[in-house]
Enzyme design. Structure first.
Site, PDB file in Angstrom:
ATOM      1  N   ASP A   1      31.062  31.684  77.563  1.00 53.59           N
ATOM      2  CA  ASP A   1      30.640  30.588  78.446  1.00 53.59           C
ATOM      3  C   ASP A   1      29.594  29.693  77.773  1.00 53.59           C
ATOM      4  OD1 ASP A   1      32.414  31.578  80.288  1.00 53.59           O
ATOM      5  OD2 ASP A   1      30.913  32.231  81.723  1.00 53.59           O
TER       6      ASP A   1
ATOM      7  N   TYR B   1      37.807  36.615  94.765  1.00 47.45           N
ATOM      8  CA  TYR B   1      38.623  35.409  94.688  1.00 47.45           C
ATOM      9  C   TYR B   1      40.083  35.800  94.887  1.00 47.45           C
ATOM     10  CZ  TYR B   1      35.424  34.988  90.519  1.00 47.45           C
ATOM     11  OH  TYR B   1      34.412  35.049  89.601  1.00 47.45           O
TER      12      TYR B   1
ATOM     13  N   LYS C   1      41.923  28.542  94.239  1.00 52.04           N
ATOM     14  CA  LYS C   1      41.117  29.743  94.491  1.00 52.04           C
ATOM     15  C   LYS C   1      40.585  29.715  95.907  1.00 52.04           C
ATOM     16  CE  LYS C   1      39.293  30.096  89.773  1.00 52.04           C
ATOM     17  NZ  LYS C   1      38.070  30.046  88.953  1.00 52.04           N
TER      18      LYS C   1
END
Length: 165
Positions: free
Chosen positions: A157, A121, A61
Site C-alpha cells: 500500500d 465486505y 462492495k
C-alpha cells in the site's frame, strides 16, 4: 455510493436487522450479487488499508464494521460518472448500524480508529491479482485528510503510485 441505515427491530433480547436484501437493492436500481465474503482484522488503531481497486474485474462492495470503527474513503474512478475523481469519507462503526455500498469502478480504503477493529465486505467479483491496482494514501491529487497518524500500513500500500487518469 450509498450509506445504508439498518432498520433495527428490538425487544428484550436485543435487536434484529437485515444487512442485505437483493429485492431492496433492485428496487433502487442496484445490481448487487455477492459471490465472496471477506473480513479484515486490524490490531492497532491508525492501521491503513488501501486505496484498492480492480480493473476489468471491477467489484462492487458492501462494507460493514461489526467491531471497532473506521474512517472509510471511496474515490470514484468511473470516467463517465458525474462524481468522477470525487472522494466520499464516512465514519462507520459497530455502534452506527450502517453499511456502505460501493459501486464497481471505485477505489476503497480505510483507517482504523480503534484497536481490534474488524471489517466485513461482500463483493461481486473474485479477487484478481493481475487486475489489482491501488492509489497511494497520500496522493496529492486527492489530498485525503486521514484522521490520525498512520500506525501500520503494508509495504504494498505504501508503494502504490499517484493516480494517473
Amino acid at each position: 455510493m450509498y450509506l445504508i441505515e439498518l432498520e433495527k427491530k428490538g425487544d428484550e433480547r436485543g435487536f434484529f436487522a437485515r444487512t442485505f436484501c437483493i429485492e431492496e437493492f433492485k428496487n433502487h436500481g442496484i445490481q448487487f450479487v455477492p459471490i465472496q465474503s471477506n473480513m479484515s482484522s486490524s490490531t492497532h488503531k491508525g492501521t491503513l488499508r488501501g486505496l484498492h481497486y480492480q480493473i476489468e474485474t471491477e467489484e462492487a462492495k458492501l462494507v460493514r464494521c461489526p467491531r471497532g470503527s473506521i474512517f472509510d474513503v471511496v474515490i470514484d474512478l468511473r470516467k463517465n460518472s458525474e462524481s468522477y475523481l470525487k472522494i466520499s469519507c464516512n465514519e462507520i462503526s459497530s455502534s452506527t448500524n450502517q453499511i456502505l455500498y460501493i459501486p464497481p469502478g471505485c477505489a476503497h480504503g480505510f483507517q482504523t480508529l480503534e484497536d481490534n477493529t474488524e471489517v466485513n465486505y461482500l463483493v461481486t467479483a473474485f479477487f484478481s491479482p493481475a487486475n489489482e491496482r491501488g492509489i497511494r494514501y497520500d496522493d496529492p491529487t486527492f489530498n485525503i485528510s486521514w484522521p490520525m497518524q498512520i500506525h501500520t500500513i503494508s509495504e504494498k500500500d505504501k508503494s502504490f503510485r499517484d493516480y494517473e487518469s
